[in-house]
Write a protein that holds these residues in place. Structure first.
Motif, short mmCIF file in Angstrom:
data_model
loop_
_atom_site.label_atom_id
_atom_site.label_comp_id
_atom_site.label_asym_id
_atom_site.label_seq_id
_atom_site.Cartn_x
_atom_site.Cartn_y
_atom_site.Cartn_z
N HIS A 117 89.35 25.29 21.16
CA HIS A 117 90.04 24.69 20.04
C HIS A 117 89.11 23.84 19.19
O HIS A 117 89.37 23.59 18.05
CB HIS A 117 91.20 23.84 20.54
N ARG A 118 88.03 23.35 19.80
CA ARG A 118 87.11 22.50 19.08
C ARG A 118 86.40 23.28 17.97
O ARG A 118 86.11 22.74 16.92
CB ARG A 118 86.09 21.94 20.07
N MET A 119 86.13 24.56 18.23
CA MET A 119 85.45 25.37 17.22
C MET A 119 86.35 25.64 16.02
O MET A 119 85.87 25.84 14.92
CB MET A 119 85.00 26.70 17.84
N GLU A 120 87.66 25.66 16.24
CA GLU A 120 88.60 25.97 15.17
C GLU A 120 89.07 24.73 14.43
O GLU A 120 89.91 24.83 13.54
CB GLU A 120 89.82 26.68 15.77
N ARG A 121 88.49 23.57 14.76
CA ARG A 121 88.99 22.30 14.24
C ARG A 121 89.06 22.26 12.71
O ARG A 121 90.04 21.81 12.15
CB ARG A 121 88.09 21.17 14.75
N TYR A 122 88.05 22.72 12.01
CA TYR A 122 88.01 22.60 10.55
C TYR A 122 88.38 23.90 9.84
O TYR A 122 88.35 23.94 8.60
CB TYR A 122 86.64 22.12 10.09
N GLY B 164 84.81 35.90 17.80
CA GLY B 164 83.76 36.54 18.60
C GLY B 164 83.32 35.67 19.77
O GLY B 164 83.13 36.16 20.89
N TYR B 165 83.18 34.37 19.53
CA TYR B 165 82.82 33.45 20.61
C TYR B 165 83.90 33.42 21.68
O TYR B 165 83.60 33.38 22.87
CB TYR B 165 82.59 32.04 20.08
N CYS B 166 85.15 33.44 21.27
CA CYS B 166 86.26 33.41 22.23
C CYS B 166 86.25 34.67 23.10
O CYS B 166 86.43 34.58 24.32
CB CYS B 166 87.60 33.26 21.52
N VAL B 167 86.01 35.82 22.48
CA VAL B 167 85.95 37.07 23.24
C VAL B 167 84.78 37.02 24.22
O VAL B 167 84.92 37.39 25.39
CB VAL B 167 85.82 38.28 22.29
N GLU B 168 83.63 36.52 23.78
CA GLU B 168 82.46 36.44 24.65
C GLU B 168 82.71 35.48 25.81
O GLU B 168 82.33 35.75 26.95
CB GLU B 168 81.23 36.00 23.84
N MET B 169 83.37 34.34 25.54
CA MET B 169 83.66 33.39 26.62
C MET B 169 84.64 33.99 27.63
O MET B 169 84.50 33.78 28.83
CB MET B 169 84.23 32.09 26.03
N GLU B 170 85.61 34.77 27.13
CA GLU B 170 86.55 35.42 28.05
C GLU B 170 85.83 36.43 28.93
O GLU B 170 86.11 36.53 30.13
CB GLU B 170 87.67 36.10 27.26
N LYS B 171 84.89 37.18 28.36
CA LYS B 171 84.10 38.14 29.15
C LYS B 171 83.30 37.42 30.22
O LYS B 171 83.26 37.85 31.38
CB LYS B 171 83.15 38.93 28.25
#
Length: 120
Positions: free
Chosen positions: A1-6, A81-88
């Protein structure tokens, strides 16, 4: 959620920029028509000022909105993309932990509980 803050703020700027430009356009045209009503169509300078103000407002809104929209789309896709990579990575970690736990369970002597095998 921090990445989506702004991202929401950036998206709002991209959405509101053209609307503010349109508002400025309408205000400029209203001023132009008010000047025409007061002095008639005889003075083109009165019309030019209102039209110029309207065009400046429109251009300003678009100059803000277009880059904001492009950046919003770019960063939104990067975050996704970062979220998908973190899930992987999380799935790989869980798989590795499960395999290690299974290997540790097989290494214990059959039929003996874990407490007895560690006491020997």
């Amino acid at each position: 959620h921090r990445m989506e803050r702004y991202l929401n703020t950036l998206g709002t700027i991209a959405l509101i920029g053209p609307l503010l430009g349109l508002l400025g356009t309408v205000i400029g045209l209203i001023r132009m028509f008010m000047d025409v009503m007061k002095g008639g169509v005889g003075d083109p300078m009165k019309m030019a000022g209102g039209i110029g103000e309207a065009l400046i407002c429109t251009a300003s809104g678009l100059v803000v909105a277009i880059p904001a929209y492009v950046l919003h789309r770019y960063f939104r896709s990067k975050v996704a993309g970062y979220c998908v990579e973190m899930e992987k990575q999380a799935t790989e970690l869980l798989d590795e932990l499960t395999v290690n736990q299974s290997q540790a369970a097989r290494a214990r002597a059959p039929g003996r509980p874990a407490a007895e095998s560690s006491a020997s």
